[in-house]
Design an enzyme around this catalytic site. Structure first.
Site, PDB file in Angstrom:
ATOM      1  N   ALA A  47       0.235  -6.186   8.734  1.00  0.00           N
ATOM      2  CA  ALA A  47       0.636  -7.586   8.856  1.00  0.00           C
ATOM      3  C   ALA A  47      -0.187  -8.496   7.957  1.00  0.00           C
ATOM      4  O   ALA A  47       0.235  -9.617   7.646  1.00  0.00           O
ATOM      5  CB  ALA A  47       0.490  -8.039  10.311  1.00  0.00           C
ATOM      6  N   LYS A  48      -1.349  -8.041   7.531  1.00  0.00           N
ATOM      7  CA  LYS A  48      -2.251  -8.876   6.743  1.00  0.00           C
ATOM      8  C   LYS A  48      -1.731  -9.167   5.342  1.00  0.00           C
ATOM      9  O   LYS A  48      -2.212 -10.092   4.672  1.00  0.00           O
ATOM     10  CB  LYS A  48      -3.638  -8.238   6.675  1.00  0.00           C
ATOM     11  CG  LYS A  48      -4.332  -8.129   8.025  1.00  0.00           C
ATOM     12  CD  LYS A  48      -4.572  -9.494   8.663  1.00  0.00           C
ATOM     13  CE  LYS A  48      -5.412  -9.388   9.923  1.00  0.00           C
ATOM     14  NZ  LYS A  48      -5.703 -10.699  10.525  1.00  0.00           N
TER      15      LYS A  48
END
Length: 344
Positions: A47-48
Site C-alpha cells: 500500500a505504501k
C-alpha cells in the site's frame, strides 16, 4: 493501420486499482460477507506505493524536489521500497533509515533497489539519536538538495489514501461496504480511507488494528499517551511508540490489539487456505476481524473490507520460516515440518 502495442510507460502506472478478493474459507464461521483489498498487487507490492508516489510528485510540482535530488525517509521497509522503486525510475538518490525489527528480506530488497540503508535499534525512545526517526532527520539536514518524506507527520500520507484507496473501495463495493478493518502504523491508510468512506456514508464502521506494546489503542480511547503501554513486539509496520499526526483518530471508531503469535499464524493460514501469500500485518488484520466478530460487530448483511497491506515475500526469514517461528515460541516443537524431498 497497425494496432498499438499495449504497454505501460513504467511500473509507476501500476500503482493503485488493486483488487478486492472474496474471502470464503478463513471467514466461514463468521456472519457477513468479507473481502480482502490486496495491496500486494501494487507495483512495489504494498500500500505504501500510493503515499510514496503522491508525496514525491507533490514535491516535484512544488519545486521542492529537483532533478538529481535525494529522498530521505524513515521506514519499516515497505515505504522505503516504494521510494527506492520510484527514485530508480525518476533518477533520484534514496537514503533510508529502518529499524532492526525489519526483516532481513526487506533490508536486502532496499539495497537491491539502489537505496543507501541505515539500520537502527528498534527498542529505543523515538527521540533517541539512534532511533530511525532521528537518524533520518539528521541525514536530511546533512544532505544538500534532499527532501524528507516524514510519513508519520505528513498530511499527504493521509491524502493519498483519501484520493485513491477510499474511492476504489467505495466503487468496488458499489457503496455497500459497512465495515473497514485496517492496521494503523503511520495511520495514513486507515485515516485517509476512512475520511472518504465516512463522507460517503457516516454509518460505515472504521475498525483499527493495533499491537500489544503499542500506544495507539489507549490513546484513541483516552487521549493520553501512556508510556507504560510501550513494550517490544515483533509485528512490523503496525502500532507505534509515539502518536503520528498522520493518524486522524476522529474517523476511527474502535481499535483491537492482536498478538505477535496470532498475527503470524493467521498470515500462514491465509496462504494455505485462500492462496493469498501476504505479510505479517495481513495476518493481524484477519485476526482482528475475528476478534471484532466475537464482539458481535457483524451480522448476516455486513459487507466487510479488510485491507491487506503487503506481500509475503518480505517475511521469508520471519513468519514463513519454521525455524524463526519456533525460536519465537509460535510453533510447537513437536509439530512436524513440511519436508523438502530431494530426488537423486
Amino acid at each position: 493501420m497497425k494496432e498499438e502495442i499495449q504497454a505501460f510507460d513504467n511500473v509507476i502506472s501500476l500503482v493503485g486499482d488493486t483488487p478486492l478478493v472474496k474471502l470464503d474459507k478463513v471467514t466461514a464461521s463468521l456472519k457477513g460477507h468479507f473481502y480482502g483489498k490486496v495491496e500486494a498487487f501494487n507495483a512495489g507490492h504494498s500500500a505504501k506505493d500510493r503515499i510514496a508516489l503522491h508525496i514525491i510528485e507533490t514535491a516535484e510540482k512544488k519545486g521542492i524536489l529537483k532533478p538529481g535530488g535525494t529522498i530521505v525517509e524513515t521506514t519499516s521497509g515497505n515505504t522505503g521500497f516504494s521510494i527506492a522503486m520510484i527514485s530508480a525510475i525518476k533518477g533520484y538518490k534514496c537514503i533510508l533509515s529502518v529499524s532492526d525489527k525489519s526483516s532481513p528480506d526487506k533490508i536486502d530488497m532496499l539495497r537491491a533497489m539502489g537505496a543507501k540503508v541505515y539500520v537502527c535499534p528498534a527498542n529505543v525512545a523515538a527521540d533517541d539519536p539512534r532511533s530511525y526517526y532521528e537518524v533520518a532527520k539528521r541525514v536530511h539536514e546533512e544532505t544538500p538538495g534532499s527532501i524528507y518524506i516524514n510519513q508519520y507527520f505528513n498530511e499527504l500520507n493521509t491524502e493519498a489514501h483519501y484520493l485513491s484507496t477510499g474511492p476504489e473501495i467505495w466503487e468496488q463495493t458499489k457503496g455497500k461496504i459497512t465495515h473497514f478493518v485496517c492496521c494503523s502504523g503511520t495511520g495514513g491508510t486507515i485515516s485517509g480511507t476512512a475520511r472518504y468512506l465516512k463522507e460517503k456514508n457516516p454509518a460505515i464502521q472504521i475498525l483499527g488494528v493495533d499491537a500489544y506494546g503499542s500506544v495507539l489503542k489507549k490513546y484513541h480511547e483516552t487521549g493520553e499517551l501512556d508510556p507504560n503501554e510501550i513494550a517490544p513486539y515483533k509485528i512490523e509496520g503496525l502500532g507505534k511508540n509515539l502518536i503520528p499526526s498522520a493518524t486522524d483518530f476522529a474517523v476511527i471508531d474502535q481499535f483491537v490489539k492482536v498478538t505477535d503469535k496470532d498475527a503470524a499464524l493467521v498470515a500462514r493460514e491465509l496462504a494455505c487456505t485462500e492462496g493469498l501469500f501476504l505479510g505479517y500485518t495481513s495476518g493481524a488484520v484477519l485476526q482482528a476481524t475475528r476478534l471484532y466478530a466475537e464482539q458481535g460487530m457483524f451480522d448476516e448483511n455486513s459487507v466487510v473490507v479488510l485491507l491487506f497491506p503487503d506481500h509475503g515475500s518480505r517475511y521469508m526469514s520471519k513468519i514463513y520460516s519454521d525455524d524463526w517461528m519456533r525460536q519465537q515460541g509460535f510453533l510447537d516443537e513437536s509439530e512436524p515440518k513440511n519436508e523438502i524431498n530431494y530426488i537423486k
